[in-house]
Design a protein around this motif. Structure first.
Motif, PDB file in Angstrom:
ATOM      1  N   HIS A  21      28.510  30.199  35.948  1.00  0.00           N
ATOM      2  CA  HIS A  21      29.613  29.487  36.200  1.00  0.00           C
ATOM      3  C   HIS A  21      30.803  29.948  35.903  1.00  0.00           C
ATOM      4  N   SER A  22      30.930  31.172  35.270  1.00  0.00           N
ATOM      5  CA  SER A  22      32.050  31.664  34.886  1.00  0.00           C
ATOM      6  C   SER A  22      33.171  31.662  35.790  1.00  0.00           C
ATOM      7  N   ARG A  23      34.539  31.306  35.797  1.00  0.00           N
ATOM      8  CA  ARG A  23      35.635  31.471  36.778  1.00  0.00           C
ATOM      9  C   ARG A  23      36.271  32.895  36.450  1.00  0.00           C
ATOM     10  N   ILE A  29      27.924  39.105  34.107  1.00  0.00           N
ATOM     11  CA  ILE A  29      26.502  39.882  33.882  1.00  0.00           C
ATOM     12  C   ILE A  29      25.871  38.785  33.005  1.00  0.00           C
ATOM     13  N   ASP A  30      24.679  38.243  33.245  1.00  0.00           N
ATOM     14  CA  ASP A  30      24.047  37.619  32.269  1.00  0.00           C
ATOM     15  C   ASP A  30      23.215  38.358  31.029  1.00  0.00           C
ATOM     16  N   VAL A  31      23.390  38.293  29.866  1.00  0.00           N
ATOM     17  CA  VAL A  31      23.064  39.167  28.830  1.00  0.00           C
ATOM     18  C   VAL A  31      22.204  38.246  28.055  1.00  0.00           C
ATOM     19  N   ALA A  32      21.023  38.222  27.668  1.00  0.00           N
ATOM     20  CA  ALA A  32      20.238  37.315  26.668  1.00  0.00           C
ATOM     21  C   ALA A  32      20.727  38.008  25.145  1.00  0.00           C
ATOM     22  N   PRO A  33      20.771  37.045  24.165  1.00  0.00           N
ATOM     23  CA  PRO A  33      21.188  37.544  23.042  1.00  0.00           C
ATOM     24  C   PRO A  33      20.409  39.027  22.579  1.00  0.00           C
ATOM     25  N   GLU A  34      19.109  39.092  22.501  1.00  0.00           N
ATOM     26  CA  GLU A  34      18.427  40.193  22.107  1.00  0.00           C
ATOM     27  C   GLU A  34      18.932  41.306  22.972  1.00  0.00           C
ATOM     28  N   ASP A  35      19.648  41.351  23.967  1.00  0.00           N
ATOM     29  CA  ASP A  35      19.785  42.554  24.982  1.00  0.00           C
ATOM     30  C   ASP A  35      21.218  42.944  24.560  1.00  0.00           C
ATOM     31  N   LEU A  36      22.152  42.182  23.774  1.00  0.00           N
ATOM     32  CA  LEU A  36      23.514  42.613  23.628  1.00  0.00           C
ATOM     33  C   LEU A  36      23.564  43.930  23.005  1.00  0.00           C
TER      34      LEU A  36
END
Ligand code: ATR
Length: 277
Positions: free
Chosen positions: A16-18, A39-46
């Protein structure tokens, strides 16, 4: 060789980011051969994502909820303001691959008020800030740096306000939301940094008539654009500034760092983003 400069915004969730629309508009406006993707990055993939940045896949990018604090620890250097705030929302890859982090929420907050309520800090004796979360940190530091003599920090969980006031030193007076009535009469500025106002929520028992008639009320929530807090303030004839401007202004320093051009927040850009809300 064509070298497209790639930038990103990472978060979880992120769809939903603008921000892609903001940066995409500026890239087109300036004819820059670049890209900016969510880009969707899950916490463990940061950590792995930051390594991709280090390796040169991107020139830099933005970092949003829930990564602002975690990414701070993964940067190779951070600017002093981000260190004080304890969070980074903008990353820049240096030519040697080192990642430099800074925080532009501070400038976004100030840029928004400067553009929409010029002179707002002049003669301001007291500000009330609601909330003691991540967003409050940058705003508290911004108000402190503007020289606001008294900054009242009110939170649903007063212990968190007290802890934050101690951690970031400044003229902070922590308290509970129920302390509002005591501080309202001398407050020239009210800032909401909590999520109250989203999803049909509203402050209960917040008597805005206690504020001076010259008070300015601002919200960082921008969906809806006119929160119940802002609507109530307007109905009383108080000055208001909505939260969309903060989103637009916080984007400026990142774009300048990645693409070498300082963009401008125009009414046309604002209208374009507003149409998507
Ligand atoms: P952000 O990074 O967006 O600031 P956060 O760190 O989770 O998000 O902080 C959310 C803030 O909104 C907190 O100050 C929170 O109050 P608590 O510290 O008591 O949790 C506040 N908040 C969220 N929902 C609230 C509600 N329904 N009523 C009052 N305060 C609320």
């Amino acid at each position: 060789m064509i070298h497209v400069k790639k930038a990103f915004v990472i978060g979880h969730p992120i769809k939903h980011s603008r921000s892609p629309l903001i940066h995409g508009t500026w890239l087109a406006e300036h004819g820059i051969d670049g890209s900016y993707e969510a880009i969707d990055v899950a916490p463990e993939d940061l950590p792995a994502f930051v390594e991709r940045l280090r390796q040169g896949e991107f020139v830099g990018g933005n970092v949003t909820i829930p990564h602002k604090e975690a990414v701070f620890a993964l940067c190779d250097s951070v600017d002093p303001l981000a260190r004080t705030i304890g969070a980074a929302n903008t990353l820049v890859r240096q030519p040697d691959g080192r990642i430099h982090g800074f925080n532009t929420d501070y400038m976004g907050f100030l840029g928004n008020l400067d553009q929409n309520a010029a002179g707002w800090a002049q003669g301001l004796e007291r500000a009330i800030v609601f909330g003691a979360g991540g967003a409050a940190r940058a705003i508290l530091v911004a108000l402190r740096e503007q020289g606001v003599p008294e900054i009242v920090l009110l939170n649903r969980t007063p212990e968190k306000a007290a802890a934050l006031a101690t951690e970031i030193s400044g003229p902070f007076v922590p308290g509970a939301l129920s302390d509002y009535a005591r501080y309202a009469p001398g407050a020239g500025l009210v800032v909401n940094t909590t999520s109250i106002g989203m999803h049909d929520t509203r402050f209960e028992d917040l008597d805005l008539t206690l504020l001076p008639r010259t008070a300015l009320v601002t919200d960082i929530v921008y969906v809806p654009l006119v929160t119940p807090l802002l609507a109530d303030a307007r109905a009383l004839g108080l000055r208001t500034v909505d939260g969309l401007g903060m989103l637009l202004h916080q984007a400026v320093p990142g774009f300048a760092a990645w693409f070498g051009v300082r963009p401008v927040v125009t009414p046309a850009l604002r209208a374009r983003i507003e149409a998507t809300l």
